[in-house]
Design a protein around this motif. Structure first.
Motif, PDB file in Angstrom:
ATOM      1  N   ALA A 460     -22.905  -5.173   0.942  1.00 48.34           N
ATOM      2  CA  ALA A 460     -22.072  -4.506  -0.066  1.00 48.34           C
ATOM      3  C   ALA A 460     -20.602  -4.640   0.314  1.00 48.34           C
ATOM      4  O   ALA A 460     -20.237  -4.484   1.486  1.00 48.34           O
ATOM      5  CB  ALA A 460     -22.455  -3.033  -0.186  1.00 48.34           C
ATOM      6  N   PRO A 461     -19.721  -4.930  -0.637  1.00 49.55           N
ATOM      7  CA  PRO A 461     -18.297  -5.070  -0.305  1.00 49.55           C
ATOM      8  C   PRO A 461     -17.673  -3.725   0.047  1.00 49.55           C
ATOM      9  O   PRO A 461     -18.067  -2.678  -0.478  1.00 49.55           O
ATOM     10  CB  PRO A 461     -17.688  -5.648  -1.594  1.00 49.55           C
ATOM     11  N   THR A 462     -16.711  -3.752   0.943  1.00 48.71           N
ATOM     12  CA  THR A 462     -15.982  -2.534   1.302  1.00 48.71           C
ATOM     13  C   THR A 462     -15.161  -2.055   0.112  1.00 48.71           C
ATOM     14  O   THR A 462     -14.506  -2.853  -0.566  1.00 48.71           O
ATOM     15  CB  THR A 462     -15.063  -2.799   2.497  1.00 48.71           C
ATOM     16  N   SER A 463     -15.208  -0.773  -0.146  1.00 47.99           N
ATOM     17  CA  SER A 463     -14.456  -0.183  -1.262  1.00 47.99           C
ATOM     18  C   SER A 463     -14.069   1.236  -0.878  1.00 47.99           C
ATOM     19  O   SER A 463     -14.942   2.071  -0.626  1.00 47.99           O
ATOM     20  CB  SER A 463     -15.305  -0.182  -2.539  1.00 47.99           C
ATOM     21  N   TRP A 464     -12.769   1.515  -0.814  1.00 57.72           N
ATOM     22  CA  TRP A 464     -12.288   2.820  -0.349  1.00 57.72           C
ATOM     23  C   TRP A 464     -12.127   3.787  -1.509  1.00 57.72           C
ATOM     24  O   TRP A 464     -11.598   3.430  -2.560  1.00 57.72           O
ATOM     25  CB  TRP A 464     -10.961   2.672   0.385  1.00 57.72           C
ATOM     26  N   CYS A 465     -12.574   5.002  -1.286  1.00 59.27           N
ATOM     27  CA  CYS A 465     -12.388   6.065  -2.273  1.00 59.27           C
ATOM     28  C   CYS A 465     -10.895   6.372  -2.383  1.00 59.27           C
ATOM     29  O   CYS A 465     -10.256   6.712  -1.383  1.00 59.27           O
ATOM     30  CB  CYS A 465     -13.165   7.311  -1.848  1.00 59.27           C
ATOM     31  N   LYS A 482      -7.816  -3.591  -1.550  1.00 56.23           N
ATOM     32  CA  LYS A 482      -7.981  -4.839  -2.293  1.00 56.23           C
ATOM     33  C   LYS A 482      -6.696  -5.281  -2.970  1.00 56.23           C
ATOM     34  O   LYS A 482      -6.426  -6.478  -3.077  1.00 56.23           O
ATOM     35  CB  LYS A 482      -9.091  -4.650  -3.334  1.00 56.23           C
ATOM     36  N   ILE A 483      -5.886  -4.340  -3.409  1.00 60.15           N
ATOM     37  CA  ILE A 483      -4.692  -4.683  -4.166  1.00 60.15           C
ATOM     38  C   ILE A 483      -3.745  -5.547  -3.353  1.00 60.15           C
ATOM     39  O   ILE A 483      -3.000  -6.367  -3.891  1.00 60.15           O
ATOM     40  CB  ILE A 483      -3.978  -3.400  -4.657  1.00 60.15           C
ATOM     41  N   HIS A 484      -3.774  -5.415  -2.021  1.00 66.65           N
ATOM     42  CA  HIS A 484      -2.870  -6.174  -1.165  1.00 66.65           C
ATOM     43  C   HIS A 484      -3.550  -7.346  -0.465  1.00 66.65           C
ATOM     44  O   HIS A 484      -2.890  -8.333  -0.132  1.00 66.65           O
ATOM     45  CB  HIS A 484      -2.260  -5.262  -0.098  1.00 66.65           C
ATOM     46  N   TYR A 485      -4.856  -7.241  -0.215  1.00 70.91           N
ATOM     47  CA  TYR A 485      -5.540  -8.241   0.600  1.00 70.91           C
ATOM     48  C   TYR A 485      -6.572  -9.059  -0.176  1.00 70.91           C
ATOM     49  O   TYR A 485      -7.189  -9.950   0.400  1.00 70.91           O
ATOM     50  CB  TYR A 485      -6.247  -7.559   1.780  1.00 70.91           C
ATOM     51  N   GLY A 486      -6.762  -8.762  -1.453  1.00 66.99           N
ATOM     52  CA  GLY A 486      -7.783  -9.461  -2.216  1.00 66.99           C
ATOM     53  C   GLY A 486      -9.145  -8.825  -2.078  1.00 66.99           C
ATOM     54  O   GLY A 486     -10.007  -8.984  -2.937  1.00 66.99           O
ATOM     55  N   LYS A 487      -9.363  -8.089  -1.011  1.00 66.71           N
ATOM     56  CA  LYS A 487     -10.578  -7.313  -0.809  1.00 66.71           C
ATOM     57  C   LYS A 487     -10.251  -6.181   0.158  1.00 66.71           C
ATOM     58  O   LYS A 487      -9.356  -6.308   1.005  1.00 66.71           O
ATOM     59  CB  LYS A 487     -11.711  -8.175  -0.250  1.00 66.71           C
ATOM     60  N   SER A 488     -10.963  -5.079   0.027  1.00 63.50           N
ATOM     61  CA  SER A 488     -10.745  -3.958   0.938  1.00 63.50           C
ATOM     62  C   SER A 488     -11.356  -4.278   2.294  1.00 63.50           C
ATOM     63  O   SER A 488     -12.396  -4.935   2.380  1.00 63.50           O
ATOM     64  CB  SER A 488     -11.365  -2.682   0.364  1.00 63.50           C
ATOM     65  N   LEU A 489     -10.705  -3.797   3.355  1.00 56.51           N
ATOM     66  CA  LEU A 489     -11.129  -4.123   4.717  1.00 56.51           C
ATOM     67  C   LEU A 489     -11.483  -2.854   5.480  1.00 56.51           C
ATOM     68  O   LEU A 489     -10.916  -1.785   5.231  1.00 56.51           O
ATOM     69  CB  LEU A 489     -10.004  -4.864   5.451  1.00 56.51           C
ATOM     70  N   PRO A 490     -12.425  -2.939   6.434  1.00 58.95           N
ATOM     71  CA  PRO A 490     -12.760  -1.767   7.255  1.00 58.95           C
ATOM     72  C   PRO A 490     -11.587  -1.351   8.136  1.00 58.95           C
ATOM     73  O   PRO A 490     -10.622  -2.097   8.321  1.00 58.95           O
ATOM     74  CB  PRO A 490     -13.955  -2.247   8.091  1.00 58.95           C
TER      75      PRO A 490
END
Length: 721
Positions: A460-465, A482-490
């Motif tokens: 599952a992709p990382t997604s921050w609340c 995601k808005i800055h990196y293309g995907k959210s990161l741990p």
């Protein structure tokens, strides 16, 4: 754009936006009545560019709530207790504030971790400001006694030279407290009117003192200058309070004689010190020269203006010049236009995110470069376990939750430390070896009622609340989204891990009625490091599926006995399995392997799969463990070797059929090659296939004539209907 260093040349009004956003999310409530006054004082300081207040206030809040984040030079200073007591008396204890505001204050204007990683020299200058104040804070008792005797509050010069306070905001608070204590007028309209007039006199006094320092920056605060300030401003104060007898200020000769007599007597603390003027100012941060306004366009690798020796002015920093009414209260209500767009507005995602351009404000969060302890060692990292299993954020609507993780001394020995680079802006390094363990925080969106399996969580992709905020061991965590990196990161927790109990605090800030945070799952993962040969040996020796096991699974699959109860099931008479390695598409696998979560029987070559993992330094990237055929979870601990295909490869090689690309497995588990004819060798392959079919019996011969698998559709009637 590079983040600008918080030097004295940077306008503090820029931080008002952060205060407005905080007030919108956390309006002051009757439960915490001290929140509003403290926020108002902060806003007043930001309005007049009072950097000294921001510095002293943040360090005071850290002393109250997170002292472990402060440098040892502050914690070990002998005067820090006196400074803390004085600020506690003036500002009230932080225990009276809401938890959200306390967390906001310890990170205003920037978290300590940002100062440490990006602006170490600026952090040192801020420490010098607080230490200068702490060294003289004990003199406030003597100054208060003097004020009670003469019946008028302290003036700007006294607070600056005797107590070491250059902040206009703190000076005004101390002046107001002393005025109320001396006058004892109560809470009447006349008392309020007199206090406003007294503050007006103090503002004029502060401005005159600041201008005199600018005009004569080298003049110390000698007794003559002290007497001159007393004579001018005490007369105005006396005129305002005619009902109070204000003694005449002592003459210059009297003060000189008084101070001279004190020098001949033993010093009894606390005493009013007259600090060296130049030493006091030289300990403060220096303002950059005119090119400071262009700092925002500089590279992140460039040193902050305050660290660029040749570009800094030699002029000492003067007390803040108040160009407008510094006592004007800031209206904390929303301006005419809304500060934030109305819901459900979402910032559009960049078509091609470029972190090197759009994520420079989080450059300090870059992952460290991984270095193998032993050279020429091939290492791999992957999520192997959970310190805290995936948990839904259900019961966090109105409180702060705490997760506690205990780390033993043995575990601490397996956790690598970061080695900071001496080059400004360069990422840190992390030395790892076999069995090194890392910890990280990860969040995903999960709308199903059942919790995810281990394989589902891993893929599952990382997604921050968006409404969640975290601190780990009292250090605030920043999310890479995601808005800055293309995907959210741990979030990497490894540098913050300590032996014993580690605490993750989770807070949800949401509008009333918004329950979207309940769709998120949060977990603390443990990342393990392993060598190449360790992974291969474990797969071959421990995680190997025998040929009978694989054949039995295929038979059950073709017979439909392994299916769950469904309305319609599709049963195949045979199964086609590809034999070529998907990476090369030209040869069979040397070690056929696949993931336990894979639903197919095709395999990839284990050695090729491991060697093609993306790498970061001397180690693989943690999350690049997907099956190249179906993209299912294929982490090393879930890889299996298929002994059935190994036996197929051996038999085809023995019969000279290396060109076979696929085999067809029948319902009884027997298989036949499905040769793909080539233009130059159609006859050879056909003849070889016929010879092989004749040797394996009529079942294979009949199956080999089938151009494709027949499919039967079977209706399953549920008798419970």
């Amino acid at each position: 754009m590079a983040r600008e260093a918080p030097t004295y040349s940077r306008p503090t009004r820029e931080y008002l936006l952060a205060v407005h956003e905080f007030v919108d999310l956390h309006p002051p409530t009757p439960q915490y009545p001290r929140d509003r006054p403290r926020l108002q004082v902060l806003c007043n300081a930001l309005e007049v560019n009072d950097w000294d207040y921001l510095i002293i206030h943040q360090i005071y809040c850290l002393l109250e709530d997170a002292p472990e984040q402060l440098p040892p030079q502050i914690l070990q200073h002998p005067g820090v207790g006196n400074a803390q007591d004085l600020l506690n008396h003036v500002l009230d204890s932080n225990a009276l504030l809401s938890p959200e505001l306390r967390l906001f204050f310890i990170n205003m204007p920037h978290p300590m971790s940002v100062y440490t990683s990006l602006w170490p020299l600026v952090l040192q200058q801020h420490c010098d400001v607080f230490i200068q104040f702490a060294a003289q804070a004990t003199n406030i008792n003597n100054l208060h006694s003097m004020c009670r005797q003469r019946n008028f509050p302290p003036f700007a010069g006294e607070l600056f030279h005797d107590v070491g306070i250059g902040s206009f905001t703190l000076q005004k608070l101390l002046f107001t407290a002393a005025f109320r204590h001396i006058m004892k007028l109560g809470h009447t309209p006349r008392a309020q009117h007199l206090e406003e007039r007294a503050l007006d006199i103090f503002r004029q006094n502060y401005m005159a003192f600041a201008n005199s320092v600018k005009a004569r920056p080298g003049d110390p605060y000698e007794p003559a200058a002290r007497a001159q300030e007393h004579g001018r401003w005490s007369a105005r104060f006396l005129q305002m309070c005619k009902h109070r007898a204000v003694p005449n200020p002592p003459s210059s000769q009297q003060q000189q004689g008084h101070i001279g007599s004190q020098r001949n007597q033993p010093v009894q603390p606390p005493t009013v010190l007259v600090p060296n003027y130049n030493a006091l100012y030289n300990s403060r941060p220096q303002a950059p020269i005119d090119n400071a306004q262009h700092f925002g366009a500089q590279s992140i690798n460039a040193a902050p203006p305050s660290q660029q020796g040749p570009h800094a002015t030699d002029r000492p920093r003067l007390p803040m010049s108040v160009s407008h009414d510094p006592g004007r209260a800031l209206d904390m209500r929303k301006p005419g236009s809304p500060l934030l767009p109305a819901a459900p507005f979402r910032l559009p995602q960049q078509r091609q995110p470029v972190p090197a351009r759009f994520a420079l404000h989080q450059a300090h969060l870059r992952s460290p470069t991984l270095k193998a302890r032993q050279e020429e060692t091939i290492l791999y990292q992957y999520v192997d376990a959970f310190a805290v299993k995936p948990t839904r954020l259900v019961a966090l609507g109105g409180r702060i939750a705490e997760w506690k993780v205990s780390i033993s001394d043995e575990q601490m020995r397996s956790i690598p430390t970061n080695l900071f680079n001496n080059i400004a802006g360069a990422p840190s390094a992390r030395v790892i070896s076999q069995d090194s363990q890392l910890f990280r925080l990860r969040c995903i969106t999960w709308n199903k009622s059942q919790p995810p399996s281990e394989h589902e969580w891993a893929t599952a992709p990382t997604s921050w609340c968006p409404s969640a905020y975290f601190t780990f061991n009292n250090q605030p965590l920043e999310m890479r989204k995601k808005i800055h990196y293309g995907k959210s990161l741990p979030v990497d927790l490894t540098p913050m891990i300590k032996p014993g109990e580690n605490v993750l605090k989770i807070g949800i800030v949401r509008p009333s009625g918004d329950e979207s945070y309940q769709t998120y799952l949060l977990a603390i993962e443990i990342v393990t490091t392993a060598r190449h040969d360790t992974i291969v040996n474990k797969c071959v020796e421990e995680n190997c599926l025998s040929a009978p096991q694989v054949k039995e699974a295929i038979i059950q699959r073709l017979s439909g006995s392994s299916l769950d109860d469904e309305e319609i099931a599709i049963i195949q008479n045979n199964l086609t399995i590809g034999l070529l390695d998907p990476f090369s598409a030209s040869k069979m696998c040397d070690i056929p392997a696949r993931g336990r979560a894979c639903l197919h029987n095709e395999c990839f070559d284990l050695e090729t799969f491991l060697k093609t993992r993306d790498r970061h330094g001397d180690c693989s990237v943690t999350d690049k463990w997907r099956c190249p055929i179906c993209t299912a979870d294929a982490r090393p601990q879930h890889l299996v070797v298929d002994a059935f295909l190994q036996s197929v490869y051996a038999e085809l090689d023995r019969d000279g059929l290396k060109g076979v690309r696929e085999i067809v497995v029948n319902q009884d588990g027997e298989w036949v090659p499905k040769a793909v004819p080539r233009e130059d060798s159609v006859q050879d392959h056909s003849t070889a296939a016929e010879d092989r079919n004749s040797s394996v019996g009529p079942a294979r011969t009949e199956a080999s004539r089938l151009p494709s698998a027949d499919i039967d559709i079977i209706d399953i009637i549920d008798i419970s209907d």
